[in-house]
Motif scaffolding. Structure first.
Motif, PDB file in Angstrom:
ATOM      1  N   SER A 126      -6.220   6.407   2.951  1.00 60.10           N
ATOM      2  CA  SER A 126      -6.823   7.700   2.631  1.00 60.10           C
ATOM      3  C   SER A 126      -6.050   8.415   1.525  1.00 60.10           C
ATOM      4  O   SER A 126      -6.647   9.014   0.628  1.00 60.10           O
ATOM      5  N   ASN A 127      -4.722   8.343   1.578  1.00 56.15           N
ATOM      6  CA  ASN A 127      -3.907   9.003   0.554  1.00 56.15           C
ATOM      7  C   ASN A 127      -4.130   8.400  -0.829  1.00 56.15           C
ATOM      8  O   ASN A 127      -4.179   9.114  -1.833  1.00 56.15           O
ATOM      9  N   LEU A 128      -4.260   7.079  -0.882  1.00 56.32           N
ATOM     10  CA  LEU A 128      -4.558   6.412  -2.157  1.00 56.32           C
ATOM     11  C   LEU A 128      -5.930   6.835  -2.673  1.00 56.32           C
ATOM     12  O   LEU A 128      -6.105   7.144  -3.852  1.00 56.32           O
ATOM     13  N   PHE A 129      -6.899   6.846  -1.773  1.00 61.64           N
ATOM     14  CA  PHE A 129      -8.269   7.234  -2.138  1.00 61.64           C
ATOM     15  C   PHE A 129      -8.296   8.682  -2.643  1.00 61.64           C
ATOM     16  O   PHE A 129      -8.982   8.992  -3.628  1.00 61.64           O
ATOM     17  N   ASN A 130      -7.557   9.560  -1.967  1.00 56.58           N
ATOM     18  CA  ASN A 130      -7.551  10.977  -2.340  1.00 56.58           C
ATOM     19  C   ASN A 130      -7.101  11.190  -3.782  1.00 56.58           C
ATOM     20  O   ASN A 130      -7.731  11.922  -4.547  1.00 56.58           O
ATOM     21  N   ILE A 131      -5.990  10.542  -4.168  1.00 55.36           N
ATOM     22  CA  ILE A 131      -5.448  10.759  -5.511  1.00 55.36           C
ATOM     23  C   ILE A 131      -6.252  10.004  -6.569  1.00 55.36           C
ATOM     24  O   ILE A 131      -6.694  10.586  -7.568  1.00 55.36           O
ATOM     25  N   ASP A 133       0.795  -1.225   0.000  1.00 59.03           N
ATOM     26  CA  ASP A 133       0.000   0.000   0.000  1.00 59.03           C
ATOM     27  C   ASP A 133       0.833   1.282   0.000  1.00 59.03           C
ATOM     28  O   ASP A 133       0.513   2.227  -0.711  1.00 59.03           O
ATOM     29  N   TRP A 134       1.903   1.324   0.812  1.00 62.34           N
ATOM     30  CA  TRP A 134       2.730   2.536   0.838  1.00 62.34           C
ATOM     31  C   TRP A 134       3.433   2.764  -0.504  1.00 62.34           C
ATOM     32  O   TRP A 134       3.411   3.883  -1.035  1.00 62.34           O
ATOM     33  N   PRO A 135       4.089   1.734  -1.112  1.00 56.33           N
ATOM     34  CA  PRO A 135       4.673   1.940  -2.444  1.00 56.33           C
ATOM     35  C   PRO A 135       3.631   2.360  -3.483  1.00 56.33           C
ATOM     36  O   PRO A 135       3.918   3.196  -4.347  1.00 56.33           O
ATOM     37  N   LEU A 136       2.410   1.791  -3.386  1.00 54.75           N
ATOM     38  CA  LEU A 136       1.346   2.161  -4.325  1.00 54.75           C
ATOM     39  C   LEU A 136       0.923   3.613  -4.122  1.00 54.75           C
ATOM     40  O   LEU A 136       0.619   4.320  -5.086  1.00 54.75           O
ATOM     41  N   SER A 137       0.910   4.061  -2.869  1.00 51.77           N
ATOM     42  CA  SER A 137       0.575   5.455  -2.573  1.00 51.77           C
ATOM     43  C   SER A 137       1.619   6.395  -3.179  1.00 51.77           C
ATOM     44  O   SER A 137       1.280   7.438  -3.749  1.00 51.77           O
TER      45      SER A 137
END
Length: 306
Positions: free
Chosen positions: A237-242, A104-108
């Motif tokens: 949340s960061n993934l969802f935001n972008i 998840d972090w690398p994907l973000s």
């Protein structure tokens, strides 16, 4: 100007309260349907706490306040990672779930990089780019649910009835939408009254205000030692935001931004990458958390002075 501030404060109240009711009701519905709390944490809680950003950015896009739409997302992501993550680590050392570190972090970070690349040619997020972002979001959602669908260990009973949960879900969404409209109108008026750019207002006042649900959720989770919820909420949340919020906003109305938005997106990508490496090598404890908070202070000074 006073009226604009009142609009922003009332808008924030509806955003935070609406998001709280939405998350609580959505979690209850998921429990009724037999979905595990792990899936709830990765999706509904993370997405629910991003509902204020969604409301603000979509409203801003429809009202052609494009700088607020992008500034809100980029500013919120930086605030989530550096302040929410840093403050959580200062309160209680955070043990980041291996799945978050590996996936998840690398994907973000990749999502921030893709947004940066989309903005380079013409400083615009068009409908084709928006479609790509939304497809990436759906693929990510499928992967997350697929990897957690067999988790039965943390399912819980829900005493409230389905009609009551649905009613409160609607109330929560209504509060979020109303809060988003008030916040955008207030922020736009304040920017004009003070002679400030919409980008600066979006990166500071609006971004911090719409990130209050993430801040409250992650700090409370950290105090309770719920490490997976604390960082899962931030990265989710960061993934969802972008991917979702900017995807939906740009589908409704293509977003053109100033060069400063490109620079801020580049900063978000670099910061995400640096602290991903840092958390792989060192513990996410008070020392690392303090560095994250310090980084955000320097960023705030930079955007105010530029």
């Amino acid at each position: 100007m006073f009226l604009a501030i009142i609009f922003i404060l009332v808008g924030f109240f509806f955003l935070v309260k609406g998001a709280d009711i939405f998350v609580d009701s959505a979690s209850g519905i998921a429990s009724k349907l037999g979905i595990s709390t792990l899936v709830i944490g990765l999706t509904i809680v993370a997405f629910g706490t991003s509902m204020p950003e969604l409301a603000v950015s979509v409203t801003a896009a429809l009202e052609k306040a494009n700088e607020i739409a992008v500034g809100n997302v980029v500013g919120s992501n930086l605030f989530n990672l550096l302040v929410v993550g840093g403050l959580s680590a200062c309160i209680y050392p955070v043990v980041v779930n291996p799945a978050i570190m590996k996936r998840d972090w690398p994907l973000s970070t990749l999502a921030a990089g893709i947004l940066f690349l989309f903005l380079i040619p013409d400083l615009t997020i068009g409908r084709i780019e928006a479609f790509i972002l939304l497809v990436c979001f759906l693929i990510l959602l499928y992967i997350q649910i697929k990897h957690t669908k067999n988790d039965e260990s943390s399912k819980k009973d829900e005493p409230r009835s389905m009609p009551k949960l649905l009613l409160f879900l609607i109330i929560g969404i209504t509060g979020i939408v109303l809060g988003g409209k008030l916040t955008v109108e207030g922020a736009t008026s304040l920017a004009k009254a003070l002679g400030l750019s919409e980008t600066l207002i979006g990166l500071t006042i609006v971004a911090i205000g719409t990130s209050l649900p993430e801040l409250v959720t992650s700090v409370v989770a950290a105090k309770k030692g719920e490490n997976e919820i604390a960082m899962g909420n931030i990265i989710g949340s960061n993934l969802f935001n972008i991917l979702c919020i900017l995807g939906i906003s740009s589908i409704l109305s293509p977003i053109h931004v100033e060069m400063t938005a490109l620079m801020d997106t580049g900063i978000l990508t670099i910061v995400s990458l640096i602290f991903w490496f840092a958390c792989k090598k060192f513990k996410l404890d008070k020392r690392t958390g303090s560095i994250m908070l310090g980084t955000y202070v320097f960023y705030m000074i930079y955007i105010i002075l530029r």
